[in-house]
Design a protein around this motif. Structure first.
Motif: not given
Length: 279
Positions: A70-72, A92, A94-97, A101, A139, A141-142
């Protein structure tokens, strides 16, 4: 679940054994071979043969392993916070799968192709060791853990441009696609050019294999290139006699489909010149 090849893909027995072994072991299948020998197409045909969805991750020299997870997008979140957007409170958004993923959360078995892994930085395979082994990642960030609901069939291709780390190789089932012999190549051609005249095919393949075996050749033509060459010969309505007209040491007709650099063209031009002098 067993792969036996498809009507569009002639798979030798050793290749089908490798695919099915990797499926049984639930390990990534690492496929190496000359460029143009059908490594990428194998993954697509495995998906077609087993009637499974496919996810493709094409690796480039700038690709990072993290992008597969993923990318934040911190920049977008900062911009939205300055604009007072409500969605900024949910990280969430701003999370690119990434492709892993997608494969892990597909809800069904899929074929995941990681194409040309050797193009990336040498650390790229190492950075995916745990994720491909455990089929999960965290992940940060989450705070959530993404875990494969159903283990995907992972097929990884390499053109052998870089050596892959031993720790990565240990986690894979390995297969090297040998270049097809003439009989196998005839079957491959029949799939792509059904009904081609036997005399033309025999003459063309004889010239093709003689060209491949020429000492000093910088880049040997591949399966995809001989198929392109035959397509041109058919479009020009050439016969076996037309191909033989230049002589044994001459450049093949429409050789631009087979020889892809000036060094190899000059090699055959020199051979043709020497053959004329010896007459």
């Amino acid at each position: 679940m067993k792969f036996l090849g498809t009507q569009a893909y002639i798979a030798p027995e050793d290749l089908t054994i490798a695919v099915n072994a990797a499926v049984t072991l639930e390990r990534p299948l690492l496929v190496k071979g000359e460029p143009g020998t059908g490594k990428t197409e194998l993954a697509r045909q495995v998906a077609a043969g087993l009637d499974l969805p496919m996810i493709e991750w094409h690796v480039k020299s700038t690709t990072r392993a993290q992008q597969g997870l993923y990318e934040y997008d911190a920049v977008s979140r900062l911009r939205d916070s300055q604009l007072g957007e409500e969605k900024v409170h949910d990280v969430g958004n701003y999370i690119r799968r990434g492709k892993l993923w997608e494969a892990f959360t597909a809800g069904e078995k899929v074929v995941l192709l990681i194409d040309e892994i050797d193009k990336a930085d040498i650390e790229f395979p190492n950075d995916l060791l745990q994720e491909l082994d455990r089929m999960e990642f965290h992940v940060y960030e989450t705070g959530e853990t993404i875990r494969a609901e159903v283990r995907p069939i992972v097929i990884i291709t390499s053109n052998n441009e870089k050596e892959l780390p031993d720790a990565f190789l240990r986690r894979c089932f390995f297969h090297y696609i040998q270049f097809p012999d003439m009989e196998t190549m005839r079957k491959i051609v029949e799939v792509h050019h059904p009904g081609i005249k036997d005399a033309l095919l025999t003459t063309a393949l004889t010239q093709f294999y003689e060209l491949r075996e020429q000492a000093g050749l910088k880049k040997k033509p591949s399966t995809s290139e001989v198929l392109d060459w035959l397509k041109l010969l058919l479009a020009e309505d050439m016969s076996a006699e037309d191909l033989k007209a230049g002589g044994a040491n001459a450049l093949p007709k429409l050789h631009g489909a087979l020889l892809k650099n000036e060094q190899d063209v000059h090699l055959f031009e020199r051979l043709a010149f020497m053959a004329r002098r010896q007459r």
